[in-house]
Design a protein around this motif. Structure first.
Motif, PDB file in Angstrom:
ATOM      1  N   LYS A 130       1.536   2.966  -2.985  1.00 39.55           N
ATOM      2  CA  LYS A 130       1.418   3.447  -4.357  1.00 39.55           C
ATOM      3  C   LYS A 130       1.844   4.910  -4.527  1.00 39.55           C
ATOM      4  N   LYS A 134       0.327   6.132   7.119  1.00 34.76           N
ATOM      5  CA  LYS A 134       0.179   4.682   7.111  1.00 34.76           C
ATOM      6  C   LYS A 134       1.440   3.940   7.513  1.00 34.76           C
ATOM      7  N   SER A 174      -1.260  -0.586  -6.060  1.00 39.74           N
ATOM      8  CA  SER A 174       0.191  -0.637  -6.255  1.00 39.74           C
ATOM      9  C   SER A 174       0.587  -1.594  -7.373  1.00 39.74           C
ATOM     10  N   SER A 212      -1.448  -5.655  -1.714  1.00 40.37           N
ATOM     11  CA  SER A 212      -1.859  -4.260  -1.562  1.00 40.37           C
ATOM     12  C   SER A 212      -3.300  -4.064  -2.021  1.00 40.37           C
ATOM     13  N   THR A 213      -3.960  -3.085  -1.426  1.00 38.62           N
ATOM     14  CA  THR A 213      -5.345  -2.776  -1.785  1.00 38.62           C
ATOM     15  C   THR A 213      -5.471  -1.382  -2.393  1.00 38.62           C
ATOM     16  N   ASP A 214      -4.338  -0.734  -2.661  1.00 36.21           N
ATOM     17  CA  ASP A 214      -4.368   0.649  -3.155  1.00 36.21           C
ATOM     18  C   ASP A 214      -4.013   0.781  -4.637  1.00 36.21           C
ATOM     19  N   ASN A 238       0.801  -1.233   0.000  1.00 31.78           N
ATOM     20  CA  ASN A 238       0.000   0.000   0.000  1.00 31.78           C
ATOM     21  C   ASN A 238       0.833   1.282   0.000  1.00 31.78           C
TER      22      ASN A 238
END
Length: 312
Positions: free
Chosen positions: A15, A225, A46, A42-44, A13
């Motif tokens: 990015k 973060k 990336s 990752s959930t963003d 995460n």
């Protein structure tokens, strides 16, 4: 052809910072390296950035986890297992560096040096300077980080490293791959969220000399973060617990420590005592125990100090 350096870029995460990280890796003035890209589910988005480098001639591996591993150090282990280079650089995905980073540090290495690192500058999300890390070590007299040095690992630990984590950022370090034995990634390390890098460096430092370059070559990013951001009470507690586990492990297993370490333990114990005295039992909201976990740590460290002091 075997590369001189294996560069691991473990990402989760990051990015917004990933492109700058990649640019300062691939743009290094020293070019004999391979890159191992790792994404921990990752959930963003990336993965979109990393996919553009899948066929880059310097990229040896691009591995994207479908599920988060739960530990950045499992990613370190995976990358090191894949690495072929004589040296390893863990270039964390939210940091960046000068393009002369690798060339400068490799020039400092000799056959006795297993670890070498540069001075770091702490920066915010936009790259604005927050702190020069020369201030982070000002409590030591002399502050040896004002100039380049090389020192034996054992002396480095006893005088400085057991007291605090004086290698504050993995991105600033290169080290010899042969120093990483399978036993290094023990359960204590893989469970850590904040002090695992310290635990890792302490283990490999025991077997070699440590070199330092006083030049500001690494930029250590702080943002909302970041796992090393200790703004919440939960994170502060976790940090103190992991610090205690780390020092306890090395004092017990390697008989390390000196007068400075003793002084530090007393200082830490006093600070923990103050913290536990201001916490209210209601903070735990229905948990089975009413005593602050800080009180438990206080007692643990206090008896450790007494036991340690008796050996001096």
């Amino acid at each position: 052809m075997i590369p001189k350096v294996s560069i691991l870029i473990p990402n989760y995460n990051h990015k917004p910072y990933l492109q700058q990280r990649l640019d300062t890796v691939f743009g290094q003035t020293f070019q004999d390296f391979e890159v191992i890209l790792l994404d921990d589910a990752s959930t963003d988005g990336s993965q979109e950035v990393l996919e553009r480098y899948r066929n880059h001639p310097k990229v040896a591996h691009l591995i994207m986890n479908s599920n988060n591993s739960g530990s950045p150090f499992k990613q370190w282990q995976k990358g090191i297992d894949l690495a072929k280079g004589e040296y390893i650089w863990i270039a964390e995905s939210d940091d960046y560096c000068e393009l002369s980073f690798l060339e400068s540090l490799l020039a400092r290495m000799n056959k006795e040096t297993g670890i070498c690192y540069s001075q770091s500058i702490d920066v915010d999300e936009s790259g604005k300077t927050l702190l020069n890390r020369i201030d982070y070590t000002k409590e030591f007299d002399p502050n040896i980080w004002k100039a380049d040095f090389e020192i034996s690992g054992l002396e480095f630990i006893e005088k400085y490293f057991i007291i605090k984590s004086v290698i504050p950022n993995a991105s600033a370090v290169i080290f010899r791959r042969k120093l990483v034995h399978e036993s290094i990634f023990r359960k204590e390390l893989l469970k850590m969220k904040m002090c695992g890098d310290w635990f890792f460096w302490l283990q490999i430092t025991l077997e070699t000399n440590v070199g330092f370059l006083a030049k500001d070559l690494n930029y250590f990013r702080y943002h909302g973060k970041v796992s090393r951001n200790h703004t919440t009470l939960k994170k502060k507690k976790q940090r103190l617990i992991e610090e205690g586990i780390t020092r306890s492990f090395f004092l017990k297993n390697y008989n390390l420590g000196n007068k400075s370490s003793e002084k530090y333990y007393y200082k830490k114990w006093f600070r923990l005592h103050q913290l536990s005295s201001i916490l209210k039992p209601s903070f735990y909201k229905g948990k089975l125990f009413k005593t602050s976990i800080f009180t438990f740590i206080n007692n643990f460290l206090f008896f450790k100090v007494r036991k340690y002091k008796s050996k001096l």
